[in-house]
Design a protein around this motif. Sequence first.
Motif, PDB file in Angstrom:
ATOM      1  N   ASN A   1      27.999  30.326  55.151  1.00 57.05           N
ATOM      2  CA  ASN A   1      28.054  31.405  54.165  1.00 57.05           C
ATOM      3  C   ASN A   1      28.330  30.862  52.777  1.00 57.05           C
TER       4      ASN A   1
ATOM      5  N   GLU B   1      36.282  27.288  47.923  1.00 58.90           N
ATOM      6  CA  GLU B   1      36.034  27.962  49.200  1.00 58.90           C
ATOM      7  C   GLU B   1      36.212  29.461  49.055  1.00 58.90           C
ATOM      8  N   GLU B   2      35.423  30.213  49.823  1.00 59.66           N
ATOM      9  CA  GLU B   2      35.494  31.673  49.754  1.00 59.66           C
ATOM     10  C   GLU B   2      36.651  32.176  50.595  1.00 59.66           C
ATOM     11  N   ILE B   3      37.762  32.495  49.926  1.00 60.54           N
ATOM     12  CA  ILE B   3      38.881  33.139  50.606  1.00 60.54           C
ATOM     13  C   ILE B   3      39.209  34.413  49.847  1.00 60.54           C
ATOM     14  N   PRO B   4      39.709  35.425  50.545  1.00 57.04           N
ATOM     15  CA  PRO B   4      39.959  36.693  49.852  1.00 57.04           C
ATOM     16  C   PRO B   4      41.177  36.578  48.933  1.00 57.04           C
ATOM     17  N   CYS B   5      40.907  36.509  47.625  1.00 48.58           N
ATOM     18  CA  CYS B   5      41.989  36.320  46.673  1.00 48.58           C
ATOM     19  C   CYS B   5      41.466  36.538  45.266  1.00 48.58           C
ATOM     20  N   ASN B   6      42.185  37.340  44.457  1.00 52.80           N
ATOM     21  CA  ASN B   6      41.723  37.515  43.073  1.00 52.80           C
ATOM     22  C   ASN B   6      42.871  37.521  42.069  1.00 52.80           C
ATOM     23  N   VAL B   7      43.940  36.820  42.411  1.00 53.82           N
ATOM     24  CA  VAL B   7      45.116  36.818  41.534  1.00 53.82           C
ATOM     25  C   VAL B   7      44.776  36.254  40.160  1.00 53.82           C
TER      26      VAL B   7
ATOM     27  N   VAL C   1      43.118  38.775  37.760  1.00 51.92           N
ATOM     28  CA  VAL C   1      44.076  39.754  37.253  1.00 51.92           C
ATOM     29  C   VAL C   1      44.994  39.133  36.203  1.00 51.92           C
TER      30      VAL C   1
ATOM     31  N   LYS D   1      34.110  42.659  42.759  1.00 54.02           N
ATOM     32  CA  LYS D   1      34.540  43.571  43.810  1.00 54.02           C
ATOM     33  C   LYS D   1      34.763  42.837  45.138  1.00 54.02           C
TER      34      LYS D   1
ATOM     35  N   ILE E   1      36.227  40.185  46.869  1.00 59.80           N
ATOM     36  CA  ILE E   1      37.271  39.250  46.415  1.00 59.80           C
ATOM     37  C   ILE E   1      37.196  37.870  47.051  1.00 59.80           C
ATOM     38  N   THR E   2      36.193  37.653  47.927  1.00 64.65           N
ATOM     39  CA  THR E   2      35.994  36.298  48.415  1.00 64.65           C
ATOM     40  C   THR E   2      35.098  35.489  47.475  1.00 64.65           C
TER      41      THR E   2
END
Lengths: 367, 182, 110
Positions: free
Chosen positions: B6, B48-54, B57, B68, B70-71
């Motif tokens: 992916n 790497e695609e990890i769910p995180c958007n700190v 922000v 949108k 978040i990965t």
Amino acid sequence: MGIARPEVLVIGAGPAGLAAAIEAAEHKASVMVVDENVRAGGQLIKQTHKFFGSELHHAGIRGINIATKLVERAVHLHVSIQLHTPVVAIFEGVVVMAKEEKVLETIRPARLIIATGAIENAICFPGWTLPGVMTAGAAQTFVNIHRVRVGDRVVVVGSGNVGLIIAYQLRQAGSEIVGIVEAKPQIGGWGVHASKIRRMGIPIWLSHTVKEVRGDDRVRTVVIHQIDSNFHPIPGTEKELIADTVCLAVGMRPQVHLVEMAGGSFVYEPVLGGIVPVHNEIMETTVSGVYVAGDVAGVEEASTAIVEGQLAGLAAAYSLGKVSRPAFEERRNAYLQALEELRSGPFGDERKEAKRRIWNHYDQLKQ
Amino acid sequence: MTNLSNNKFEVTIRRCGVPSDEELVRCPGVPNTKRLHQGPVAVIECVEEIPCNVCEVSCPRGAIRIGKKITNLPMLDSQSCVGCGLCIPKCPGLAIFVVDQSGKDIDKVSIPYEFLPLPKPGQIVTALDRNGQPVCDARVERVNNDPRNDRTAVVTLLVPKGLGMKVRFFWLKGEEQDVQRE
Amino acid sequence: MKSEDTDRRIYEHPILGPLKDGKKCVIIVDGKPIEAREGEPILAAMLAAGIVVARQTEKRHEPRGLFCGIGLCSDCLVTVNGVRNVRSCVTLVEDGMRVETQAPEAAQWG
């Protein structure tokens, strides 16, 4: 002082249990949480690192602080939290607990949410019983909660997120990390966790495992060797490392004893840690009125544990007539969407598929 | 851990724990050489695609975009970024640095640091690359341990020109890990 | 590095901060008084004093100590005030507690 007959009894005061209690209490159910530990917060109270995810998932906040927030919110909502109180048995409709490990008490809640988390796996090798060989969780407990050094030179077995994180945390606590031993030919955990370790010069030995641990009254040296693609040791590749501690970070499995006692059904899902209770999207098991949430429903993360807890609390409250159908559907959809997000990307996809299989299994069993 | 197809490009971070030079060049969070030589700028080594958007922000100028899903890998708008460094202590993965290669003789690198003792400005430390190998001596220019950063200090190092994209950590002198491993 | 005689508590920590001053007490381990802090389990006080062996196994007299840390594995069992098989990793200290690292018990019938 507990509630005599809570509408919702939650077993486990970790992130899933507390989130479930908060959700149910927000819908005006009377809620009691019991936990065998002397402190609430489950595994969160050992997590000194900042969490990932989005603002919705407490991202950027250290696990220890998330625990404090959850406990405060639960207390604010008049959730009764009984600590040092293990649940020892579940019979039909009845939960037996040992209040402060002294007095047996029985409770007949209207709904039961089991959030007992996961327990660590172990691997054996000659010398594994020596003092100094311990699980990663044990090291974390004693270093981060009891504030005592467990060793000065540590070998970590396992390069999943737990192994990578414990290596970093032990370094922060002043131990030296000799290296990380990983049986697979690639690193198990997230790249960013590995990078934090590597920039300190800590080696990660891929395709290696522990051959034996040597010592007298404790670990003195650790012998590792290389393994081939069939996991067979390659002779002549032994390396003897000077160490006094070995931390096993070789995976976890759901702690399902109480779900079993409650009469739940199970499936085997290696991706989620092994034997997992069958449940549906809103966390209800095959036993009506009994829900699961968090690592007990499949080993994932604190973020998914919290959302699953919210789902279970919502479902329990709804089934008690405390939530209107439109409100229930709106919240349920928001939580399911949050779980979709958390289970995406190359690391999440497998877990998403595994959960879908479990939900399908529930549908089949309930036909 | 099986299917990583992916992700947009082959990931060698899976094998070494460290992004390769090629991964970094293609990483949307890493600015190009031209921008690095214009002044301080964020370098987001998140491959790497990890769910995180700190990080998205945290940026007051909106220079970091995740969106949108978040990965998604964070994308740096390097012209909007002024290298203020607010994002450095926010990243839970400690994967963000600020690098300034605009100087004549020195590069500057700001690094997230969560260990004791903290170095002091003026101190000389041993600077390390992503593999923890020593590359040079560095002088500590500044240490920012603002309580709002929740115990992630930011240490700014002065390194010889050209090493700003190599240096990613340091040892205090005398605190090097004594690793006689075998 | 001989660590048996040093105090192995973590007084400073970059995330957890300084160890707070707590109420102290004394427990006696195999006849030796050691300092303990209120609210901690017996094994924490033992490890702080450099004592890593909790018991010896019945048959082969092999040393055992901290393993799971959460009261599940039974490796850390000690004898407290004459009562055997106490889980030292979860049982909290009390002032004056007599702890004995557990020796193998001779098999007895009748």
